[in-house]
Structure formats: C-alpha cells, structure tokens
Design a protein around this motif. Sequence first.
Motif, short mmCIF file in Angstrom:
data_model
loop_
_atom_site.label_atom_id
_atom_site.label_comp_id
_atom_site.label_asym_id
_atom_site.label_seq_id
_atom_site.Cartn_x
_atom_site.Cartn_y
_atom_site.Cartn_z
N UNK A 73 84.13 -10.62 24.14
CA UNK A 73 83.60 -9.99 22.94
C UNK A 73 82.45 -9.04 23.27
N UNK A 74 81.58 -9.45 24.19
CA UNK A 74 80.46 -8.60 24.58
C UNK A 74 80.96 -7.31 25.23
N UNK A 75 81.94 -7.43 26.11
CA UNK A 75 82.51 -6.25 26.74
C UNK A 75 83.20 -5.36 25.71
N UNK A 76 83.92 -5.99 24.79
CA UNK A 76 84.61 -5.24 23.74
C UNK A 76 83.63 -4.50 22.86
N UNK A 77 82.49 -5.13 22.56
CA UNK A 77 81.48 -4.48 21.71
C UNK A 77 80.98 -3.19 22.36
N UNK A 78 80.72 -3.27 23.66
CA UNK A 78 80.26 -2.07 24.35
C UNK A 78 81.28 -0.95 24.29
N UNK A 79 82.55 -1.29 24.50
CA UNK A 79 83.61 -0.29 24.46
C UNK A 79 83.80 0.28 23.06
N UNK A 80 83.84 -0.62 22.06
CA UNK A 80 84.05 -0.18 20.68
C UNK A 80 82.85 0.63 20.19
N UNK A 81 81.65 0.23 20.57
CA UNK A 81 80.46 0.96 20.16
C UNK A 81 80.48 2.38 20.70
#
Length: 238
Positions: free
Chosen positions: A78-86
Amino acid sequence: MNQTAPNDTPPLPPPGKLLASAEIISLADHAAKRAAKLGTVIDGLEAGIASRGEDAAKSAAAAGFPTEDQASAARKVAAKARGEVAANSEDTRWGYIKEVNATADSVALTATLFASPQAVLARAGLGTLERTNYQAQLSGAGNTELRNMAAFAVATGNKPLGAAIVAVVDRMPRRDRPLSTAELAEQLVGDETRAVQDAVTKIKLAAQSALNINREFQAGRRDPLARVKLALNKQENA
C-alpha cells in the motif's frame, strides 16, 4: 543618522475586479463543487491503494504466511502504491486545487469592498446625476428632514438616496448627527453585504478543504487538527 518615518498610509485594496453579488455567489457554489469533486477523486485513489494492499495480504495468506506477515505485506504494498498513485495523479489533483485557489484569489477585491454595509452603500449611485442631485438637495437639510428622507430611502429601497444621506451626515460633527449611518446602511444593503461575505467565506473554506484532503492523501493519514479547524470555521460561518 537618517531615520525613515513609519508609513501609516493604509494599503491599497488588492488588485482585481469588483464582482456582482450574483456572480460571487455562483462562484462560491462552483468552488464548493470543485473541492467536493477533488474529494471524490481522492476517495477513488484511496480505494485503489487499499485494494492493492488487500491483494498483497491475500497472496501472503495463500502462501501460508502468518497473520502479522500478511499485514506487513499489505502495508508495504500500500505504501509503494501510494507513492506511485500520488505521482501519477499529481497533475489532476493540483488542477482542482489551482482552480479553487484561483477562485479565492479572484474575490479578494470584492471581499474588501464588501467589508461592511457602510462600504457597500457608499458606492451606490456613485458618479450618477441622481446621487449628485440628492446630495446637493440635502446639503442644507435639517435633522428632521434628514431623518424623514432616510425613512423614505428605506421604505422605497432607494440606495443612491441613502448614499447621499450618508455622505451628508458623515460630514457633520458626530454629536450633531441625526441618525446612525451604520443602521441606515444595514437596512438598505445589509442582506446583500452578508450574502456576499458568506459567499467569500464559502470560497475560502472550499480552498482550505481542497488543500487539507490533498495533504492527507499525500501523507497517507488524517490530520485531526486541520479537520477540527476547518469544522470550526464551517460552524462559525453557518
């Protein structure tokens, strides 16, 4: 040594244009809708991030990892996904924020010029022959006549007449004034002034709301203090 004297001259109003009451109320509705739309967009992004974390947890569970490892996998993904989505959504999110902020900037001058009913009434009929004639006729009027004309202005909603009365009365010594110009302005343009002030506040709140929800998304956590401050401001405005 030369010393520069303090500058006591009041600052000029902010640049921009004076907006009509209906226009600024419409802008307030638009700003609120754009801030709400940003919230909807971010909710969708959050749902996608959460889904990727849940998928990671399910994969870990299927592989036989213990519960704590499943939760750890979910957090990391989720943390990695947040960075990508952001990163991928930055232009879209800031597009909404810039739009709402631009609306807030556009009403700065109007907010200054609608600071009080007196300020609004003072502009009524400015430069028109009607107001000029009223002011000339009232320049030598007595207290009783001024009070009667003020009552007539309120009864007929005649703002240029009200503005002329204010101009005449404000030149008189305070102790000799036959009426309160603040009360006259309140009766003639108080509702209009408050409607514009409320709209300006609504726009400012929309801008702050957009910034808050975007910051929370980027941080991946809620900001209780910012939420409380915004809620209090909304409650005060209501």
